[in-house]
Structure formats: structure tokens, C-alpha cells
Design a protein around this motif. Structure first.
Motif, PDB file in Angstrom:
ATOM      1  N   MET A   1       0.853  -1.195   0.000  1.00 54.48           N
ATOM      2  CA  MET A   1       0.000   0.000   0.000  1.00 54.48           C
ATOM      3  C   MET A   1       0.887   1.244   0.000  1.00 54.48           C
ATOM      4  O   MET A   1       1.934   1.264   0.650  1.00 54.48           O
ATOM      5  CB  MET A   1      -0.925  -0.026   1.226  1.00 54.48           C
ATOM      6  N   ILE A   2       0.488   2.276  -0.723  1.00 54.39           N
ATOM      7  CA  ILE A   2       1.249   3.512  -0.831  1.00 54.39           C
ATOM      8  C   ILE A   2       0.544   4.619  -0.052  1.00 54.39           C
ATOM      9  O   ILE A   2      -0.675   4.823  -0.194  1.00 54.39           O
ATOM     10  CB  ILE A   2       1.412   3.931  -2.308  1.00 54.39           C
ATOM     11  N   CYS A   3       1.323   5.355   0.773  1.00 49.32           N
ATOM     12  CA  CYS A   3       0.754   6.489   1.502  1.00 49.32           C
ATOM     13  C   CYS A   3       0.405   7.584   0.503  1.00 49.32           C
ATOM     14  O   CYS A   3       1.259   8.014  -0.288  1.00 49.32           O
ATOM     15  CB  CYS A   3       1.757   7.006   2.530  1.00 49.32           C
ATOM     16  N   PRO A   4      -0.832   8.081   0.512  1.00 48.98           N
ATOM     17  CA  PRO A   4      -1.220   9.105  -0.468  1.00 48.98           C
ATOM     18  C   PRO A   4      -0.535  10.452  -0.252  1.00 48.98           C
ATOM     19  O   PRO A   4      -0.515  11.285  -1.161  1.00 48.98           O
ATOM     20  CB  PRO A   4      -2.743   9.212  -0.283  1.00 48.98           C
ATOM     21  N   LYS A   5       0.072  10.667   0.942  1.00 47.80           N
ATOM     22  CA  LYS A   5       0.694  11.960   1.222  1.00 47.80           C
ATOM     23  C   LYS A   5       2.176  11.973   0.866  1.00 47.80           C
ATOM     24  O   LYS A   5       2.649  12.820   0.109  1.00 47.80           O
ATOM     25  CB  LYS A   5       0.501  12.321   2.684  1.00 47.80           C
ATOM     26  N   CYS A   6       2.947  10.971   1.427  1.00 44.94           N
ATOM     27  CA  CYS A   6       4.392  10.977   1.204  1.00 44.94           C
ATOM     28  C   CYS A   6       4.840   9.927   0.194  1.00 44.94           C
ATOM     29  O   CYS A   6       6.033   9.829  -0.103  1.00 44.94           O
ATOM     30  CB  CYS A   6       5.136  10.771   2.529  1.00 44.94           C
ATOM     31  N   GLU A  13      -2.126  -2.780   7.355  1.00 47.15           N
ATOM     32  CA  GLU A  13      -2.693  -2.861   8.696  1.00 47.15           C
ATOM     33  C   GLU A  13      -2.423  -1.607   9.525  1.00 47.15           C
ATOM     34  O   GLU A  13      -2.979  -1.444  10.604  1.00 47.15           O
ATOM     35  CB  GLU A  13      -2.132  -4.090   9.415  1.00 47.15           C
ATOM     36  N   TRP A  14      -1.564  -0.723   9.040  1.00 47.82           N
ATOM     37  CA  TRP A  14      -1.263   0.493   9.787  1.00 47.82           C
ATOM     38  C   TRP A  14      -2.436   1.456   9.713  1.00 47.82           C
ATOM     39  O   TRP A  14      -2.995   1.713   8.649  1.00 47.82           O
ATOM     40  CB  TRP A  14      -0.015   1.180   9.223  1.00 47.82           C
ATOM     41  N   GLU A  15      -2.793   2.040  10.882  1.00 46.62           N
ATOM     42  CA  GLU A  15      -3.826   3.062  10.893  1.00 46.62           C
ATOM     43  C   GLU A  15      -3.259   4.407  10.452  1.00 46.62           C
ATOM     44  O   GLU A  15      -3.950   5.224   9.852  1.00 46.62           O
ATOM     45  CB  GLU A  15      -4.442   3.178  12.280  1.00 46.62           C
ATOM     46  N   LYS A  16      -1.959   4.638  10.758  1.00 40.35           N
ATOM     47  CA  LYS A  16      -1.293   5.866  10.358  1.00 40.35           C
ATOM     48  C   LYS A  16       0.016   5.530   9.678  1.00 40.35           C
ATOM     49  O   LYS A  16       0.652   4.521   9.969  1.00 40.35           O
ATOM     50  CB  LYS A  16      -1.023   6.757  11.577  1.00 40.35           C
ATOM     51  N   CYS A  17       0.443   6.411   8.752  1.00 41.21           N
ATOM     52  CA  CYS A  17       1.729   6.236   8.099  1.00 41.21           C
ATOM     53  C   CYS A  17       2.841   6.452   9.120  1.00 41.21           C
ATOM     54  O   CYS A  17       2.842   7.476   9.843  1.00 41.21           O
ATOM     55  CB  CYS A  17       1.857   7.229   6.946  1.00 41.21           C
ATOM     56  N   GLN A  18       3.795   5.522   9.205  1.00 37.90           N
ATOM     57  CA  GLN A  18       4.870   5.627  10.174  1.00 37.90           C
ATOM     58  C   GLN A  18       5.919   6.659   9.762  1.00 37.90           C
ATOM     59  O   GLN A  18       6.799   7.003  10.559  1.00 37.90           O
ATOM     60  CB  GLN A  18       5.545   4.261  10.330  1.00 37.90           C
ATOM     61  N   VAL A  19       5.840   7.176   8.550  1.00 39.20           N
ATOM     62  CA  VAL A  19       6.808   8.159   8.059  1.00 39.20           C
ATOM     63  C   VAL A  19       6.307   9.579   8.284  1.00 39.20           C
ATOM     64  O   VAL A  19       7.004  10.418   8.872  1.00 39.20           O
ATOM     65  CB  VAL A  19       7.105   7.929   6.562  1.00 39.20           C
ATOM     66  N   PHE A  22       0.310  10.416   8.400  1.00 37.08           N
ATOM     67  CA  PHE A  22      -0.974  10.601   7.720  1.00 37.08           C
ATOM     68  C   PHE A  22      -1.949   9.497   8.127  1.00 37.08           C
ATOM     69  O   PHE A  22      -1.584   8.326   8.228  1.00 37.08           O
ATOM     70  CB  PHE A  22      -0.754  10.594   6.207  1.00 37.08           C
ATOM     71  N   GLN A  23      -3.221   9.872   8.390  1.00 34.26           N
ATOM     72  CA  GLN A  23      -4.253   8.911   8.756  1.00 34.26           C
ATOM     73  C   GLN A  23      -4.623   8.089   7.520  1.00 34.26           C
ATOM     74  O   GLN A  23      -5.193   8.612   6.558  1.00 34.26           O
ATOM     75  CB  GLN A  23      -5.491   9.627   9.299  1.00 34.26           C
ATOM     76  N   LEU A  24      -4.274   6.808   7.545  1.00 33.13           N
ATOM     77  CA  LEU A  24      -4.498   5.950   6.377  1.00 33.13           C
ATOM     78  C   LEU A  24      -5.929   5.465   6.287  1.00 33.13           C
ATOM     79  O   LEU A  24      -6.479   5.301   5.200  1.00 33.13           O
ATOM     80  CB  LEU A  24      -3.549   4.749   6.425  1.00 33.13           C
ATOM     81  N   HIS A  25      -6.545   5.190   7.448  1.00 32.90           N
ATOM     82  CA  HIS A  25      -7.909   4.668   7.475  1.00 32.90           C
ATOM     83  C   HIS A  25      -8.802   5.615   8.241  1.00 32.90           C
ATOM     84  O   HIS A  25      -8.427   6.151   9.280  1.00 32.90           O
ATOM     85  CB  HIS A  25      -7.957   3.282   8.134  1.00 32.90           C
TER      86      HIS A  25
END
Length: 295
Positions: A1-6, A13-19, A22-25
Motif C-alpha cells: 500500500m502507498i501512503c497518499p501523502k508521502c 494494517e497500519w492506521e497511520k503512516c509511520q513516516v 498521515f491517517q491511512l484509514h
């Protein structure tokens, strides 16, 4: 899955991007929650199970931990399946048996092989057969076994008859078997070449085919009825009852559905259609309702 912000790679399974954080879900209460876990013995991951509320997912995750599963996680999944949504299971219809057409040379050679090495008999069904009204019967089906040490000869006819040859160590021979309607169709083609003691055996099979007797005998009727000495077989043939076996677990083919509709247009009742097709009345109603309203 790709973070839409960074645009960094993240775990689904991550609720937020660890980088970037950003709220993923979305945390909307309308989303479904999925629970995943890994079997500690096989290392195989369980299929994600969806829940409509986070509390239910927590309870199920804790249950899996107590059972010894590892990597137990739960996470919001907007793409998850609604647990209350009805799942439609489609049963694949059994493909029709392919009946080969033998040329005169193969028919004569097969007839000679059956007269020399063939064993014809009637064999009882392992369990009772139900008709469309739920009544119990025992089915008897014609069977043919051909065993020979010549592998090339057996495999040649196995290919012609669309079957498989098996090696039997106990008798050091190769074997092929045919049964039911396919056997009857093959015997009908080679009957002009059959003679000797096998001729009356083949005639019995061609006359009666498979047959059913009521389940009223105690103990069970014999597993095998011999065609070599057919006296006992004739006793059971006197009990033969014509039935329409219930087509349990088999979906009707488009041809079956068309036949149901044709019979209905001819004025037949649902009971009569069920008796002719072998399908239950609820199945017939289901497919007829696509075209008409059943009263």
C-alpha cells in the motif's frame, strides 16, 4: 500500500503512516474491522475475518491469542465485507460424461478383451438413494473390470474409453473399470461382437441398466450381484422400482432450466416436473420465477 501523502510504502494494517503520520484509514464507526492472525505451527495466515464493531474484533483477537495464535492484529478496513451480507454459494454442475464412439476395429478388439479378461457384475451403492419424495432405495449399477498384465494393451483402451489405467500390485496387472450409463453405452456399441458366456450377461445389463430396490430388506442387500450365476440377481430384479433420484448438490444446467420452463408451459405441475427432472420443487420454483410467478 502507498501512503497518499508521502508516497512511501506502508503496511495495509497500519492506521497511520509511520513516516509522515498521515491517517491511512478513516475512523468512521460505519467501517468494518478485520482480524488477522498466524498459525504458530504451520506459519499460515488466517483469512481476515470482518466485524461490524471494533469491540467484536477485540474479543475475537483475544480469543485467538488464548488459542495460541501469533501476530494477532485487528484494524479498520473500509474495503471489508459486510458480515451481515448474504453469501451466495454456487455449486458447479457435474460435467456430462463423454461417451466415445468406437470404430469397428476398436469395438471388435474391446469385445474380445472383455470376453477374455472382463468381469461384469452389479454393485450396490454405498449409501441409500433418495427420490424426490424422500423415500429410500438401494441403487445397483453395472460395472466392468478388465485386468491384464499387458500394460500397452490396457492403456490403449483406457485412452479410447476416456478412463485411467491403474497398476494393481497384488495381482501384478493393469486394470481399467467402467460403470453406469457409460458402460451401458459402450456395451451397446460392441454387442454385435460379443459371444459365448458373456453374451447373456451383456444382454441383462442392456435390458435393465441401473436399477433401484426399496430399502425394506434387513440386513442390507448384497454388495455385489453376480452375472455368472444370475439367479440371485433375478430375485432382486423382481423388486426393481422406477424412481427419479434426487439431484442433491447439483445445480441445473441451462438445458435443465429450459426443460423445466418447457414442461411448465405444457401445463405440468411442479410435482410432475420434479419427477421428470430429478430436482426438488424449491429448486424448480427458483429458476421458474426468473420468467413467471409460481402460484
Amino acid at each position: 500500500m502507498i501512503c497518499p501523502k508521502c508516497q512511501s510504502q506502508v503496511d495495509v494494517e497500519w492506521e497511520k503512516c509511520q513516516v509522515c503520520g498521515f491517517q491511512l484509514h478513516s475512523v468512521s464507526p460505519q467501517l468494518w474491522w478485520k482480524v488477522v492472525a498466524t498459525n504458530p505451527i504451520t506459519g499460515k495466515k488466517l483469512e481476515p475475518r470482518p466485524f461490524s464493531r471494533r469491540e467484536y474484533a477485540e474479543i475475537h483477537a483475544e480469543r485467538l491469542r488464548r488459542l495460541g495464535y501469533i501476530d494477532v492484529k485487528y484494524f479498520p478496513a473500509p474495503w471489508g465485507r459486510d458480515p451481515n451480507q448474504q453469501v451466495v454459494v454456487r455449486v458447479r454442475a457435474r460435467p456430462p460424461e463423454v461417451i466415445p464412439t468406437l470404430n469397428p476395429i476398436d469395438a471388435a478388439q474391446l469385445a474380445q478383451l472383455i470376453m477374455d479378461e472382463g468381469y461384469l457384475r452389479y454393485q450396490r451403492s454405498p449409501t441409500v438413494v433418495h427420490d424426490i419424495y424422500g423415500r429410500e432405495y438401494w441403487g445397483y449399477y453395472p460395472r466392468l473390470r478388465i485386468a491384464k498384465t499387458d500394460r500397452e494393451d490396457i492403456e490403449h483402451f483406457a485412452e479410447i474409453l476416456n478412463t485411467t489405467a491403474h497398476y494393481i500390485e497384488e495381482i501384478a496387472s493393469w486394470r481399467i473399470e467402467l460403470a453406469g450409463e457409460k458402460l451401458t453405452a459402450i456395451l451397446r456399441q460392441i454387442r454385435p461382437y460379443i459371444r459365448g458366456e458373456k453374451a447373456p450377461q451383456v444382454d441383462i445389463i442392456l435390458e435393465h441398466g441401473k436399477f433401484y430396490i426399496p430399502n425394506t430388506t434387513i440386513p442390507k442387500p448384497p454388495t455385489v450381484l453376480s452375472l455368472v450365476e444370475p439367479e440371485k440377481l433375478m430375485e432382486y430384479l423382481k423388486m426393481k422400482t422406477p424412481i427419479t433420484p434426487h439431484m442433491k448438490g447439483v445445480s441445473p444446467t441451462p438445458k435443465d432450466i429450459q426443460r423445466m420452463r418447457t414442461l411448465r408451459m405444457q401445463g405440468l405441475t411442479l410435482d410432475e416436473i420434479a419427477e421428470l427432472t430429478g430436482f426438488s420443487k424449491p429448486t424448480i420454483i427458483k429458476y421458474l420465477r426468473e420468467k413467471e410467478e409460481i402460484t
